[in-house]
Design an enzyme around this catalytic site. Structure first.
Site, mmCIF file in Angstrom:
data_model
loop_
_atom_site.group_PDB
_atom_site.id
_atom_site.type_symbol
_atom_site.label_atom_id
_atom_site.label_comp_id
_atom_site.label_asym_id
_atom_site.label_seq_id
_atom_site.Cartn_x
_atom_site.Cartn_y
_atom_site.Cartn_z
ATOM 1 N N LEU A 14 60.671 57.473 17.898
ATOM 2 C CA LEU A 14 59.322 56.898 18.063
ATOM 3 C C LEU A 14 59.424 55.452 17.229
ATOM 4 O O LEU A 14 58.876 54.318 17.924
ATOM 5 C CB LEU A 14 58.248 57.799 17.275
ATOM 6 C CG LEU A 14 58.244 59.064 18.047
ATOM 7 C CD1 LEU A 14 57.133 59.917 17.244
ATOM 8 C CD2 LEU A 14 57.421 58.725 19.181
ATOM 9 N N GLU A 34 71.179 53.812 21.319
ATOM 10 C CA GLU A 34 70.875 55.133 20.927
ATOM 11 C C GLU A 34 72.018 55.950 21.026
ATOM 12 O O GLU A 34 72.654 55.883 22.387
ATOM 13 C CB GLU A 34 69.762 55.739 21.593
ATOM 14 C CG GLU A 34 69.509 57.368 21.683
ATOM 15 C CD GLU A 34 69.545 57.691 20.374
ATOM 16 O OE1 GLU A 34 68.472 57.441 19.505
ATOM 17 O OE2 GLU A 34 70.023 58.818 19.895
ATOM 18 N N TYR A 214 49.256 77.470 10.502
ATOM 19 C CA TYR A 214 50.062 77.516 9.422
ATOM 20 C C TYR A 214 49.691 78.885 8.847
ATOM 21 O O TYR A 214 48.857 79.511 8.495
ATOM 22 C CB TYR A 214 49.623 76.594 8.469
ATOM 23 C CG TYR A 214 50.060 74.997 8.709
ATOM 24 C CD1 TYR A 214 51.495 74.584 8.888
ATOM 25 C CD2 TYR A 214 49.120 74.382 9.145
ATOM 26 C CE1 TYR A 214 51.849 73.407 9.039
ATOM 27 C CE2 TYR A 214 49.388 73.137 9.591
ATOM 28 C CZ TYR A 214 50.655 72.589 9.766
ATOM 29 O OH TYR A 214 50.866 71.213 10.170
ATOM 30 N N GLY A 309 50.138 67.961 8.316
ATOM 31 C CA GLY A 309 49.171 66.831 8.673
ATOM 32 C C GLY A 309 49.435 65.810 9.669
ATOM 33 O O GLY A 309 48.644 65.128 9.946
HETATM 34 C C1 FAD Z 1 62.598 69.827 15.618
HETATM 35 C C2 FAD Z 1 61.564 68.858 14.904
HETATM 36 C C3 FAD Z 1 60.376 68.941 14.760
HETATM 37 C C4 FAD Z 1 59.423 67.896 14.268
HETATM 38 N N1 FAD Z 1 58.105 68.189 14.308
HETATM 39 C C5 FAD Z 1 57.289 67.413 13.671
HETATM 40 C C6 FAD Z 1 55.710 67.451 13.593
HETATM 41 O O1 FAD Z 1 55.232 68.603 14.435
HETATM 42 N N2 FAD Z 1 54.993 66.702 13.122
HETATM 43 C C7 FAD Z 1 55.594 65.531 12.568
HETATM 44 O O2 FAD Z 1 54.826 64.747 11.988
HETATM 45 N N3 FAD Z 1 56.916 65.263 12.619
HETATM 46 C C8 FAD Z 1 57.734 66.395 13.034
HETATM 47 N N4 FAD Z 1 59.126 66.061 12.818
HETATM 48 C C9 FAD Z 1 59.616 64.887 12.396
HETATM 49 C C10 FAD Z 1 59.458 63.762 13.452
HETATM 50 O O3 FAD Z 1 60.208 64.127 14.780
HETATM 51 C C11 FAD Z 1 60.360 62.241 12.762
HETATM 52 O O4 FAD Z 1 59.208 61.785 11.884
HETATM 53 C C12 FAD Z 1 60.125 61.186 13.887
HETATM 54 O O5 FAD Z 1 61.156 61.675 14.801
HETATM 55 C C13 FAD Z 1 60.699 60.115 13.103
HETATM 56 O O6 FAD Z 1 60.864 58.801 14.057
HETATM 57 P P1 FAD Z 1 62.221 57.957 14.102
HETATM 58 O O7 FAD Z 1 62.253 57.232 15.391
HETATM 59 O O8 FAD Z 1 62.044 57.213 12.752
HETATM 60 O O9 FAD Z 1 63.560 58.975 13.940
HETATM 61 P P2 FAD Z 1 64.083 60.013 14.926
HETATM 62 O O10 FAD Z 1 63.167 60.574 15.805
HETATM 63 O O11 FAD Z 1 64.941 60.941 14.306
HETATM 64 O O12 FAD Z 1 65.312 58.958 15.734
HETATM 65 C C14 FAD Z 1 66.180 58.276 15.357
HETATM 66 C C15 FAD Z 1 67.481 58.243 16.222
HETATM 67 O O13 FAD Z 1 68.464 57.404 15.818
HETATM 68 C C16 FAD Z 1 69.651 57.772 16.361
HETATM 69 N N5 FAD Z 1 70.764 57.440 15.572
HETATM 70 C C17 FAD Z 1 71.013 57.571 14.471
HETATM 71 N N6 FAD Z 1 72.255 57.238 13.840
HETATM 72 C C18 FAD Z 1 72.628 56.262 14.889
HETATM 73 C C19 FAD Z 1 73.781 55.431 15.266
HETATM 74 N N7 FAD Z 1 74.642 55.108 14.323
HETATM 75 N N8 FAD Z 1 73.849 54.997 16.440
HETATM 76 C C20 FAD Z 1 72.787 54.972 17.305
HETATM 77 N N9 FAD Z 1 71.756 55.715 17.268
HETATM 78 C C21 FAD Z 1 71.781 56.528 16.040
HETATM 79 C C22 FAD Z 1 69.425 59.327 16.621
HETATM 80 O O14 FAD Z 1 70.151 59.768 17.531
HETATM 81 C C23 FAD Z 1 67.908 59.485 16.567
HETATM 82 O O15 FAD Z 1 67.437 59.339 18.225
HETATM 83 C C24 FAD Z 1 59.770 67.124 13.677
HETATM 84 C C25 FAD Z 1 61.208 66.678 13.545
HETATM 85 C C26 FAD Z 1 62.073 67.686 14.347
HETATM 86 C C27 FAD Z 1 63.609 67.401 14.247
#
Ligand code: FAD
Length: 522
Positions: A14, A34, A214, A309
């Protein structure tokens, strides 16, 4: 092979995708890499709150998110023993949260998997390149840019990319954060869970609603559980706690898993198909710095928070919105590099506040064993959480402003650093919110022709994206009170809809230019 890009974004979650979308909106192309072959396949974080929808509205995505939301008849948010009851506390009952007094934007309820797909399409439409199955191996930075080594996950072929800036959107483990030797602080690990994605007919329990339960029940593993809807009415996310010192995923045999899932639902004979099972860790960690030289952290790389939350995914998406205009302005030469220092100054305190609030939610909702006698209750006013935080970096702070982090958006003051309030306007083209005026450059909101002329002069002089918006004559609206100025005053609003500076009454182009030079590090 070697190539060049303005901004290299690592991670197509995201935060990375929203950074690419909003960079595109501000005319700056980017390359997103990615390591996985596609966006997320697990529903993960669900729901786009009103502040996120305001940003998505600007990106032209409000309708897509509304259309992708499940068509259900209500939303239940409950603390209970099981999804069938008894209910300990009703947080929301058949209510989709409305904040019409604060924003023209609604909310949406799209899973992360679908949200990421929509964002990928829009980022590409706006000029970003998104390369899957591509991993960042290493990087180094110097005075003028970042050199990154990428590898094709399938073939192992390596490429060097030279970028002006690197955005670490690489998730909670963030190898980039580690390479920068940026530590983290916060409450640390709060608990471990087993999470299943299941197919089951729970219509007799939840009806035609979206649900988030919850659970507190000593019969559940770890004494705690969750049940959450997904985009598909027959698919649910079910979770319970476990102690990794004593057992692992393999100890949750099919029979034990089914027992636990049925306890969560409160339906003893429920037919369940387990689609996925995995372990999860709930933690609260904030990076000690959100920027290091030409590298900026967003999303979980900058802040991980317990999910209670629902702000984790929303904050990740909003980080991209808040960072993109600053990167674009510096890259275009409209701002000095000091503007980017405000990323850490502005976003870290907000992340700390939100993550701490989710930690408090976790204690109240399903982790009561973490409670301590001097705990204060969580903030439960969504308007305050979504629209009340203030940014204190790229603004001109007024005398007497102590820089408090939260301001009730229902009682706006118009102080620099606060979100520009939503005020309905009548225009010859119909009804409009002030929110819809902002977003693509700086706007000087004013009731005075003299200030409008000043804005045009300063825009020419500084060669920046600044335009006046005149309220008066054909456009009417009660804006002066919420913005704390008189009709001959002016309010400078940043592209992210935060107030940068204001003049409570008449003033000069010199004052406006001085304010912009401060905000833009010129
Ligand atoms: C099973 C699960 C359920 C969840 N449920 C909730 C929820 O109900 N409510 C909530 O608020 N949050 C939830 N979360 C947390 C939420 O998904 C994260 O806050 C959100 O995904 C953060 O987005 P992001 O883009 O920062 O990181 P991420 O979505 O983790 O994306 C990071 C990306 O970077 C990529 N990456 C990492 N290192 C490298 C590299 N060296 N080279 C290329 N790509 C790389 C990874 O593959 C990944 O796709 C959940 C998480 C999981 C795993």
């Amino acid at each position: 092979m070697s190539e060049q890009t303005r901004v290299l974004i690592v991670g197509a979650g995201l935060s990375g995708l929203s950074t690419a979308v909003f960079l595109g909106l501000h005319g700056t192309p980017s390359l997103v890499v990615e390591r996985h072959e596609s966006t997320s396949t697990h529903p993960k974080a669900r729901g786009q709150q009103q502040h996120t929808m305001e940003a998505l509205r600007l990106a032209g995505l409000e309708a897509a998110f509304t259309a992708a939301s499940p068509k259900s008849q209500g939303f239940l948010l409950r603390i209970a023993e099981s999804a069938s009851g008894p209910v300990y506390r009703e947080i929301l009952h058949d209510t989709f949260l409305r904040l019409d007094h604060l924003t023209p934007a609604g909310s949406a309820d799209v899973s992360q998997a679908n949200a990421e797909r929509i964002l990928v399409d829009q980022a590409r439409e706006l000029g970003a390149e998104i390369r899957f199955a591509t991993k960042l191996e290493s990087f180094e930075q110097d005075e003028s840019g970042v050199r990154a080594l990428l590898s094709d996950v399938a073939t192992g072929e390596q490429t060097t990319v030279r970028a002006q800036y690197l955005v670490a959107a690489d998730g909670h483990r963030s190898p980039i954060r580690d390479q920068l030797e940026i530590g983290t602080h916060g409450r640390g690990t709060l608990g471990h869970g087993i999470q299943w994605l299941v197919r089951a007919d729970l219509s007799s329990v939840v009806g035609d609603r979206q649900v988030m339960y919850y659970l507190q029940n000593p019969l559940l593993s770890g004494g705690t559980g969750v049940l959450a809807s997904t985009d598909d009415p027959d698919r649910f996310v079910v979770g319970v706690g476990y102690d990794p010192q004593r057992e692992g995923l393999a100890d949750f045999t099919e029979q034990r898993s089914l027992e636990q899932i049925r306890l969560v639902t409160g339906v003893p004979e429920l037919a369940v198909e387990i689609l996925l099972a995995d372990t999860t860790v709930s933690s609260m960690r904030i990076a000690d710095r959100f920027s290091s030289g030409r590298v900026h952290l967003v999303g979980d790389a900058a802040h991980t928070m317990p999910p209670q939350g629902g702000m984790g995914g929303n904050t990740a998406l909003m980080d991209g919105f808040y960072l993109a205009w600053k990167l674009a302005a510096v890259i275009r030469g409209e701002a000095g590099p000091g503007l980017l220092d405000s990323h850490d100054v502005e976003r870290r305190p907000v992340a700390e506040l939100i993550a701490e609030n989710q930690y408090k939610n976790a204690i109240v909702r399903n982790m009561p064993h973490l409670a301590k006698p001097d705990d204060t209750p969580p903030i439960e006013d969504p308007g305050l959480l979504f629209f009340g935080y203030r940014h204190g970096g790229a603004i001109v702070r007024e005398a007497g402003d102590d820089g408090e982090l939260l301001e009730d958006p229902a009682q706006p003051t118009g102080r620099p650093g606060s979100r520009a309030p939503h005020v309905p306007l009548s225009t010859p083209d119909g009804e409009l919110s002030t929110i819809d005026i902002f977003g693509r450059g700086f706007v000087l909101l004013t009731g005075s022709e003299a200030w409008a002329k000043n804005a045009e002069d300063v825009a020419d002089n500084l060669r920046i994206r600044l335009r006046p918006y005149l309220i008066g004559g054909a456009v009417t609206g009660d804006w002066t009170g919420p913005y704390g100025v008189s009709a001959d005053g002016a309010v400078l609003v940043r592209p992210d809809r935060f107030i940068a500076w204001r003049s409570k009454g008449a003033g000069t182009a010199v004052e406006l230019e001085k304010a912009l030079r401060t905000v833009l590090d010129r």
